[in-house]
Design an enzyme around this catalytic site. Sequence first.
Site, mmCIF file in Angstrom:
data_model
loop_
_atom_site.group_PDB
_atom_site.id
_atom_site.type_symbol
_atom_site.label_atom_id
_atom_site.label_comp_id
_atom_site.label_asym_id
_atom_site.label_seq_id
_atom_site.Cartn_x
_atom_site.Cartn_y
_atom_site.Cartn_z
ATOM 1 N N SER A 104 0.843 -1.188 0.000
ATOM 2 C CA SER A 104 0.000 0.000 0.000
ATOM 3 C C SER A 104 0.880 1.239 0.000
ATOM 4 O O SER A 104 2.068 1.162 -0.345
ATOM 5 C CB SER A 104 -0.938 -0.015 1.217
ATOM 6 N N ASN A 105 0.336 2.387 0.370
ATOM 7 C CA ASN A 105 1.137 3.616 0.473
ATOM 8 C C ASN A 105 0.518 4.490 1.557
ATOM 9 O O ASN A 105 -0.497 4.140 2.156
ATOM 10 C CB ASN A 105 1.215 4.320 -0.884
#
Length: 215
Positions: free
Chosen positions: A22-23
């Site tokens: 993810s980020n």
Amino acid sequence: MARILITSGPTRQYLDPVRFLSNASSGRMGCALAAAALAAGHEAVVVTGPVEIAYPPGAEVIQVVSTEDMLEACLRVFPGCDGLVAVAAPCDYRPIKTAAHKISKTGALLVLDLVETPDVVAALAAIKTSQWIVAFALETQDERLRAMQKLERKNGDLVVLNGPAALCAADTQVEVLDRAGSVLAASSGRKEDVAREVFAVIERRLIQSPRPEER
Ligand code: C5P
């Protein structure tokens, strides 16, 4: 009054039942843009990845997990909207396969094979009829040039250029560029204030007055 689709937040691509790529996107800018659209009397449909913030009560919120889920939800909603503001940071890669069970440590090197996920903006641009599209670009070098290339590639009308400091932060700094490369606005400060300025450009250029090709 316009009905506006806003993609927001990160997506997750699971490696196994408990781990994901993810980020750090927080969804704050998407939230602020939804608030700005609602305050200006428009409807906002927010398709969001997993975030902790709460979107404005007047927004229609559709929760998704992966980039594929985000695309699927957007493909459903977009035909009934007048435009798209793509502020999400969808994961660009996913593991070729998600392990059915938690991957155990073996002491050996673990190699992940990743494939690209679909580009939500480009996919929506490919099916657009009269809708306008605003993309975001987060760049660390040759910022304006790369943002313009992205706008062209994704077939958008405007691009909002920001830097990596905007990720998961309360403040941001942006420039809004059109297809000719003109800087229509430059703004910095709290995301709520910046979002209002960005939205004012969207209203002026895309909602109230038709795009050049429609004149
Ligand atoms: O190509 P890049 O990810 O830098 O482009 C950013 C723009 O594209 C943003 O508007 C983002 O919401 C959108 N995007 C997307 N689907 C992806 C990756 C990015 O819609 N898989």
